[in-house]
Design an enzyme around this catalytic site. Structure first.
Site, PDB file in Angstrom:
ATOM      1  N   CYS A 258       0.865  -1.190   0.000  1.00 20.20           N
ATOM      2  CA  CYS A 258       0.000   0.000   0.000  1.00 20.20           C
ATOM      3  C   CYS A 258       0.898   1.235   0.000  1.00 20.20           C
ATOM      4  O   CYS A 258       0.811   2.102   0.874  1.00 20.20           O
ATOM      5  CB  CYS A 258      -0.957   0.002   1.172  1.00 20.20           C
ATOM      6  SG  CYS A 258      -1.861  -1.553   1.399  1.00 20.20           S
ATOM      7  N   ALA A 260       1.626   3.885  -2.239  1.00 24.16           N
ATOM      8  CA  ALA A 260       1.427   5.237  -2.777  1.00 24.16           C
ATOM      9  C   ALA A 260       1.193   6.230  -1.639  1.00 24.16           C
ATOM     10  O   ALA A 260       0.570   5.879  -0.632  1.00 24.16           O
ATOM     11  CB  ALA A 260       0.238   5.234  -3.735  1.00 24.16           C
ATOM     12  N   PRO A 261       1.749   7.450  -1.769  1.00 19.69           N
ATOM     13  CA  PRO A 261       2.445   8.041  -2.921  1.00 19.69           C
ATOM     14  C   PRO A 261       3.941   7.774  -2.993  1.00 19.69           C
ATOM     15  O   PRO A 261       4.631   8.354  -3.807  1.00 19.69           O
ATOM     16  CB  PRO A 261       2.168   9.535  -2.732  1.00 19.69           C
ATOM     17  CG  PRO A 261       2.128   9.703  -1.257  1.00 19.69           C
ATOM     18  CD  PRO A 261       1.469   8.464  -0.716  1.00 19.69           C
ATOM     19  N   GLY A 262       4.467   6.929  -2.119  1.00 17.04           N
ATOM     20  CA  GLY A 262       5.846   6.479  -2.260  1.00 17.04           C
ATOM     21  C   GLY A 262       6.856   7.125  -1.335  1.00 17.04           C
ATOM     22  O   GLY A 262       8.054   6.844  -1.448  1.00 17.04           O
ATOM     23  N   GLY A 263       6.423   7.962  -0.405  1.00 18.34           N
ATOM     24  CA  GLY A 263       7.373   8.613   0.494  1.00 18.34           C
ATOM     25  C   GLY A 263       8.162   7.632   1.326  1.00 18.34           C
ATOM     26  O   GLY A 263       9.386   7.765   1.484  1.00 18.34           O
ATOM     27  N   LYS A 264       7.479   6.633   1.859  1.00 16.39           N
ATOM     28  CA  LYS A 264       8.175   5.656   2.711  1.00 16.39           C
ATOM     29  C   LYS A 264       9.040   4.729   1.865  1.00 16.39           C
ATOM     30  O   LYS A 264      10.130   4.324   2.301  1.00 16.39           O
ATOM     31  CB  LYS A 264       7.154   4.865   3.529  1.00 16.39           C
ATOM     32  CG  LYS A 264       6.328   5.735   4.489  1.00 16.39           C
ATOM     33  CD  LYS A 264       5.331   4.902   5.259  1.00 16.39           C
ATOM     34  CE  LYS A 264       4.395   5.773   6.088  1.00 16.39           C
ATOM     35  NZ  LYS A 264       3.453   6.550   5.246  1.00 16.39           N
ATOM     36  N   ASP A 282       0.478  -1.101  -4.788  1.00 13.87           N
ATOM     37  CA  ASP A 282      -0.704  -0.334  -4.375  1.00 13.87           C
ATOM     38  C   ASP A 282      -1.853  -0.747  -5.288  1.00 13.87           C
ATOM     39  O   ASP A 282      -1.651  -1.004  -6.483  1.00 13.87           O
ATOM     40  CB  ASP A 282      -0.458   1.169  -4.484  1.00 13.87           C
ATOM     41  CG  ASP A 282      -1.461   1.961  -3.650  1.00 13.87           C
ATOM     42  OD1 ASP A 282      -1.139   2.297  -2.497  1.00 13.87           O
ATOM     43  OD2 ASP A 282      -2.579   2.224  -4.145  1.00 13.87           O
ATOM     44  N   ASP A 326       1.660  -0.362   5.261  1.00 12.91           N
ATOM     45  CA  ASP A 326       1.031   0.926   5.574  1.00 12.91           C
ATOM     46  C   ASP A 326      -0.451   0.770   5.236  1.00 12.91           C
ATOM     47  O   ASP A 326      -0.902   1.124   4.153  1.00 12.91           O
ATOM     48  CB  ASP A 326       1.689   2.027   4.743  1.00 12.91           C
ATOM     49  CG  ASP A 326       1.300   3.418   5.205  1.00 12.91           C
ATOM     50  OD1 ASP A 326       0.516   3.530   6.163  1.00 12.91           O
ATOM     51  OD2 ASP A 326       1.762   4.395   4.589  1.00 12.91           O
ATOM     52  N   CYS A 379      -2.172   5.777   9.694  1.00 12.62           N
ATOM     53  CA  CYS A 379      -2.254   7.176  10.113  1.00 12.62           C
ATOM     54  C   CYS A 379      -3.606   7.397  10.784  1.00 12.62           C
ATOM     55  O   CYS A 379      -4.304   8.371  10.538  1.00 12.62           O
ATOM     56  CB  CYS A 379      -2.034   8.133   8.952  1.00 12.62           C
ATOM     57  SG  CYS A 379      -3.106   7.889   7.520  1.00 12.62           S
TER      58      CYS A 379
END
Length: 440
Positions: A258, A260-264, A282, A326, A379
């Protein structure tokens, strides 16, 4: 046609509240019709209306004989835009009224001009009368109006956090800080702090575990040293804990589920460039565009797949050493960044999300090697998505060991099921983490 930012704000809020669209999707469409500072003005009005929606609707309700319906509904939101400017912005009252009234022409209904003018001027008179009285909190107001959150959510927060619920709701109403993540392949966090100092960009705090950098005030990313070159990314410090907790080692085979948006995804690759491979999946192919864009800007590579994490249809059969899950969640920990969550999320969504999280967790666990580590993240601040979800999983599986997380290098709470960050803990977003070891 000259675009009126008030008219666009009304259309944007109407799309979110009445049509169930995401603010992050709708706002850029309307901003594209404006130039310069008007883009920021539009954002401020949209975010403000969504933060204070019940309060603003209560203000307007007392000044109208009957609510606006049908084709007139967009003017309901125009009134909210006008009241928000008057109550919360530094725009002079006469300008707020005149510009909001002028928006009726842009919205192609001049007949609403008199009504909008009358309601806004009536609201000014109400404020003038209030200013002559001793200000007291009106405890007779229903909680959704008093706290600007939906009633079902207030009850859940009260149940989960009986001592902290008011502080959580208050934190959700605050403006979020801008956190930065220095790309360790270019600069350490300390080196990037020096670059910010040279650029006269003021730093508020440094988060000690992830070394995330918080700015005194948000700025355009174009002003960040080396942003286009991939030296830095914008990411909340709570989200930056994921890569630290996953603790990838050289030659690990890693899955970001999961993603997106790919920061992690990018943060893991920045931290440990020597991993054997990174797979990022994703379910929404359209959201993977952002993953590709982030990877390209940061000069990183990963195997990016549009796939359902609750299924094995995409899986090649190779198990992973580390998995970051995530999980899809209510987003109730990031309301200060996305105030539309309060109105788009419904009470019956939570049970559905809990079931989906359970399905994904059960499926993804089978993809983890014995001896491997899975970090479960949301989150959300709701216990049923977080500590209760993980407690269920541990109770139903014999090959799971919960690894205690010690935030801030304090004594580890061996009894805690994971690590729950609440909104505004050290100015971070609300987040939950649990670290699980798969037994041999």
């Amino acid at each position: 046609m000259i675009m009126n930012s008030r008219a666009l704000a009304a259309k944007c809020c109407y799309a979110v509240i009445d049509q169930g669209r995401s603010l992050s999707d709708e706002l850029p469409k309307q901003q594209d019709k404006l130039i310069g500072k008007d883009k920021g003005l539009l954002q401020e009005m949209c975010y403000g209306v969504l933060r204070y929606l019940p309060e603003l609707e209560n203000d307007v309700r007392h000044l109208m004989q009957k609510p606006l319906k049908g084709k007139q509904r967009v003017f309901h939101f125009l009134l909210l835009v006008g009241v928000y400017q008057i109550r919360y912005m530094r725009i002079p009252d006469h300008a707020a009224v005149s510009e909001t009234v002028a928006a009726t022409s842009v919205l192609k209904n001049r007949h609403m001009k008199a009504l909008v003018n009358a309601v806004l001027r009536g609201f000014l008179r109400t404020l003038e009368a209030e200013s002559k009285q001793t200000h007291k909190i009106d405890n007779s107001l229903p909680d959704p109006i008093k706290y600007n959150h939906p009633g079902w959510f207030i009850k859940k927060v009260q149940q989960g956090y009986p001592e902290q619920w008011q502080a959580i709701l208050e934190a959700n109403q605050q403006r979020p800080p801008m956190w930065l993540r220095a790309n360790q392949q270019h600069h350490t966090s300390e080196q990037y702090q020096a670059l910010l100092n040279e650029a006269n960009i003021d730093i508020a705090i440094i988060e000690p575990n992830s070394h995330a950098i918080s700015l005194v005030k948000p700025i355009d990313v174009a002003k960040l040293p080396g942003f286009d070159e991939g030296w830095v990314s914008v990411q909340d410090a709570a989200a930056q804990q994921a890569a630290r907790l996953l603790d990838c080692q050289p030659n690990d085979v890693v899955l970001d589920c999961c993603a997106a948006p790919g920061g992690k995804t990018c943060h893991i690759l920045e931290q440990t460039p020597t991993i054997a491979s990174m797979t990022a999946i994703d379910i929404e192919e359209s959201r993977l565009t952002r993953v590709h864009e982030n990877l390209e800007r940061l000069h990183l590579s990963a195997n990016v797949i549009a796939a359902d994490a609750a299924s094995k249809a995409w899986w090649s059969g190779e198990q992973f050493d580390r998995i970051l899950l995530d999980a899809p969640c209510s987003g109730t920990g990031v309301i200060r960044r996305h105030p539309d969550i309060k109105w788009l999320r419904k009470a019956d969504d939570i049970d559905k999300l809990v079931i989906l999280q359970q399905q994904i967790l059960d499926n993804i666990w089978s993809l983890l090697k014995p001896g491997g580590t899975l970090v479960y993240a949301t989150c959300s601040i709701l216990p049923e998505e977080n500590c209760q979800q993980i407690s269920r999983f541990i109770a139903q599986n014999q090959d799971v060991q919960l690894i205690a997380i010690s935030p801030d290098n304090a004594d580890t709470d061996e009894q805690a099921v994971g690590w729950q960050l609440l909104p505004d803990d050290k100015n971070m977003d609300g987040f939950y983490y649990a670290k699980l070891l798969k037994l041999q």
